[in-house]
Write a protein that holds these residues in place. Structure first.
Motif, mmCIF file in Angstrom:
data_model
loop_
_atom_site.group_PDB
_atom_site.id
_atom_site.type_symbol
_atom_site.label_atom_id
_atom_site.label_comp_id
_atom_site.label_asym_id
_atom_site.label_seq_id
_atom_site.Cartn_x
_atom_site.Cartn_y
_atom_site.Cartn_z
ATOM 1 N N UNK A 151 0.832 -1.201 0.000
ATOM 2 C CA UNK A 151 0.000 0.000 0.000
ATOM 3 C C UNK A 151 0.866 1.250 0.000
ATOM 4 N N UNK A 152 0.341 2.316 -0.615
ATOM 5 C CA UNK A 152 0.999 3.611 -0.644
ATOM 6 C C UNK A 152 -0.057 4.684 -0.395
ATOM 7 N N UNK A 153 0.406 5.898 -0.119
ATOM 8 C CA UNK A 153 -0.534 7.013 -0.024
ATOM 9 C C UNK A 153 0.111 8.256 -0.617
ATOM 10 N N UNK A 154 -0.017 8.392 -1.930
ATOM 11 C CA UNK A 154 0.461 9.598 -2.599
ATOM 12 C C UNK A 154 -0.377 10.787 -2.124
ATOM 13 N N UNK A 155 0.305 11.862 -1.761
ATOM 14 C CA UNK A 155 -0.360 13.051 -1.235
ATOM 15 C C UNK A 155 0.567 14.246 -1.449
ATOM 16 N N UNK A 156 0.048 15.467 -1.303
ATOM 17 C CA UNK A 156 0.907 16.652 -1.488
ATOM 18 C C UNK A 156 2.091 16.696 -0.540
ATOM 19 N N UNK A 157 1.952 16.147 0.678
ATOM 20 C CA UNK A 157 3.056 16.081 1.629
ATOM 21 C C UNK A 157 3.094 14.695 2.265
ATOM 22 N N UNK A 158 4.268 14.332 2.787
ATOM 23 C CA UNK A 158 4.373 13.056 3.495
ATOM 24 C C UNK A 158 3.456 13.024 4.703
ATOM 25 N N UNK A 159 3.367 14.136 5.419
ATOM 26 C CA UNK A 159 2.550 14.195 6.627
ATOM 27 C C UNK A 159 1.080 13.939 6.317
ATOM 28 N N UNK A 160 0.592 14.531 5.236
ATOM 29 C CA UNK A 160 -0.805 14.307 4.852
ATOM 30 C C UNK A 160 -1.031 12.855 4.461
ATOM 31 N N UNK A 161 -0.081 12.281 3.740
ATOM 32 C CA UNK A 161 -0.196 10.878 3.360
ATOM 33 C C UNK A 161 -0.201 9.959 4.566
ATOM 34 N N UNK A 162 0.659 10.239 5.546
ATOM 35 C CA UNK A 162 0.704 9.423 6.762
ATOM 36 C C UNK A 162 -0.617 9.511 7.511
ATOM 37 N N UNK A 177 -3.600 10.127 6.335
ATOM 38 C CA UNK A 177 -4.633 9.387 5.604
ATOM 39 C C UNK A 177 -4.435 7.885 5.762
ATOM 40 N N UNK A 178 -3.201 7.421 5.656
ATOM 41 C CA UNK A 178 -2.915 5.993 5.799
ATOM 42 C C UNK A 178 -3.227 5.518 7.214
ATOM 43 N N UNK A 179 -2.908 6.345 8.209
ATOM 44 C CA UNK A 179 -3.210 5.983 9.611
ATOM 45 C C UNK A 179 -4.726 5.949 9.852
ATOM 46 N N UNK A 229 9.858 -11.432 -6.435
ATOM 47 C CA UNK A 229 8.487 -11.406 -6.946
ATOM 48 C C UNK A 229 8.482 -11.149 -8.448
ATOM 49 N N UNK A 230 7.583 -11.813 -9.130
ATOM 50 C CA UNK A 230 7.418 -11.632 -10.570
ATOM 51 C C UNK A 230 6.412 -10.532 -10.886
ATOM 52 N N UNK A 231 5.402 -10.390 -10.022
ATOM 53 C CA UNK A 231 4.349 -9.390 -10.204
ATOM 54 C C UNK A 231 4.194 -8.629 -8.893
ATOM 55 N N UNK A 232 4.087 -7.304 -8.972
ATOM 56 C CA UNK A 232 3.932 -6.482 -7.776
ATOM 57 C C UNK A 232 2.726 -5.565 -7.968
ATOM 58 N N UNK A 233 1.845 -5.558 -6.973
ATOM 59 C CA UNK A 233 0.587 -4.814 -7.031
ATOM 60 C C UNK A 233 0.615 -3.675 -6.020
ATOM 61 N N UNK A 234 0.152 -2.516 -6.432
ATOM 62 C CA UNK A 234 0.203 -1.302 -5.626
ATOM 63 C C UNK A 234 -1.218 -0.825 -5.351
ATOM 64 N N UNK A 235 -1.487 -0.463 -4.088
ATOM 65 C CA UNK A 235 -2.794 0.075 -3.721
ATOM 66 C C UNK A 235 -2.634 1.482 -3.168
ATOM 67 N N UNK A 236 -3.290 2.453 -3.792
ATOM 68 C CA UNK A 236 -3.324 3.808 -3.278
ATOM 69 C C UNK A 236 -4.402 3.919 -2.200
ATOM 70 N N UNK A 237 -3.999 4.357 -1.024
ATOM 71 C CA UNK A 237 -4.931 4.556 0.081
ATOM 72 C C UNK A 237 -5.623 5.907 -0.073
ATOM 73 N N UNK A 238 -6.931 5.929 0.136
ATOM 74 C CA UNK A 238 -7.641 7.194 0.180
ATOM 75 C C UNK A 238 -8.351 7.547 -1.109
ATOM 76 N N UNK A 239 -9.061 8.687 -1.097
ATOM 77 C CA UNK A 239 -9.946 9.035 -2.209
ATOM 78 C C UNK A 239 -9.257 9.651 -3.412
#
Length: 316
Positions: free
Chosen positions: A214-225, A227-229, A288-298
């Motif tokens: 899982x990841x959380x792309x956001x304007x800042x690391x703090x905002x991403x954290x 949202x992920x939390x 791993x042969x295949x890696x899947x990514x999930x964006x957290x949040x809207x």
């Protein structure tokens, strides 16, 4: 080069939104899809839990990306004979681009009909027998099975794909990895653990190893954290809690112990593509042969633009 896919979260999004995300994923260059199979979300804040087989039917009409369930538990909530029929139909709908990911499950989803939640060794026994039932039904023969955990009588599937559905087995430790190598056509996991992959291979596993994070792309690391939390604190609970806690409420209670610092150290967040690339490389280096990514949040659409422009061109 590792193949990258997108992880559709049935805990966080409704069915129509999941189909829209699959289309965005294809446009962003993702090559395949994972989709979770839950009865409940992990916590109420996530807010969704559509029936995965209905969503797969819709996906089959809107995308040609291969799809794997990550993962279905074919042991308690749904009898393996019914999962066999669902998976066969999904494979026909997807014109063969479907794999059934299976695992031993969590009490959160599987105890809802009042069944006792068995200990881990019994859950693995049940999973092995369930996979045998599914494979037998996927031959198209009439099946009678009287096993330790399941009974099937005079059962035959008439809607079948041209080839048996591949079955990938989830593993987070060596016992499950050995089982995956022995009975699976592939492995699913969410740990960049080279030893896990080695155990799978040494136990006879020759099919693809699929990993996800899982990841959380956001304007800042703090905002991403933040949202992920807020949405996925359960991801950071230790030990077997994820397998034995029975309700979203219990996960919420346990998740009060998860700090933003713990999330920040585990989840790529913010605008810097290097954190995402470093995690992707860790999975590739683990084998791993295949890696899947999930964006957290809207903020899904902006994530797909970010991935296509700043991450995918540099992916390992």
């Amino acid at each position: 080069m590792v193949s990258t896919g997108y992880f559709l979260s049935c805990e966080e999004f409704g069915p129509r939104e999941l189909v829209r995300q699959a289309q965005w994923a294809a446009e962003a260059g993702f090559e395949r899809l994972w989709i979770s199979d839950h009865f409940h979300p992990w916590i109420a804040e996530q807010g969704q839990s559509p029936f995965v087989w209905s969503v797969i039917g819709a996906l089959s009409e809107r995308t040609r990306l291969p799809i794997t369930t990550a993962v279905t538990c074919p042991t308690t909530r749904v009898h393996p004979a019914i999962i066999a029929q669902a998976a066969a139909t999904a494979a026909v709908q997807c014109e063969g681009r479907f794999a059934l990911g299976v695992g031993s499950g969590e009490a959160l989803n599987e105890h809802i009909l009042g069944d006792a939640w068995p200990p881990a060794p019994v859950r693995l026994e049940m999973l092995e027998e369930a996979v045998a039932v599914i494979r037998a039904l996927h031959t198209g023969d009439e099946v009678d099975h009287h096993g330790e955990h399941y009974t099937v009588e005079n059962a035959r599937l008439y809607t079948l794909p041209d080839r048996p559905v591949p079955i990938y087995v989830s593993a987070f430790g060596p016992k499950a990895a050995k089982l995956a190598g022995r009975i699976g056509d592939g492995l699913c996991s969410t740990k960049p653990d080279g030893d896990l992959i080695a155990t799978y291979r040494e136990s006879g596993g020759v099919g693809p190893a699929q990993g996800g994070f899982k990841v959380c792309h956001a304007p800042t690391e703090e905002e991403g954290v933040r949202t992920a939390r807020r949405l996925w604190p359960s991801e950071h609970l230790p030990g077997e809690l994820a397998q034995v806690l029975p309700t979203p409420r219990h996960f919420e209670q346990a998740s009060t112990l998860v700090t933003e610092e713990a999330v920040a150290g585990a989840v790529p967040t913010g605008p810097d593509p290097r954190r995402y690339l470093d995690t992707l490389r860790a999975y590739a280096d683990a084998g791993y042969d295949e890696v899947y990514v999930q964006q957290i949040g809207p903020d899904q659409e902006r994530f797909f633009e970010f991935w296509a422009q700043e991450v995918a061109p540099h992916a390992p």
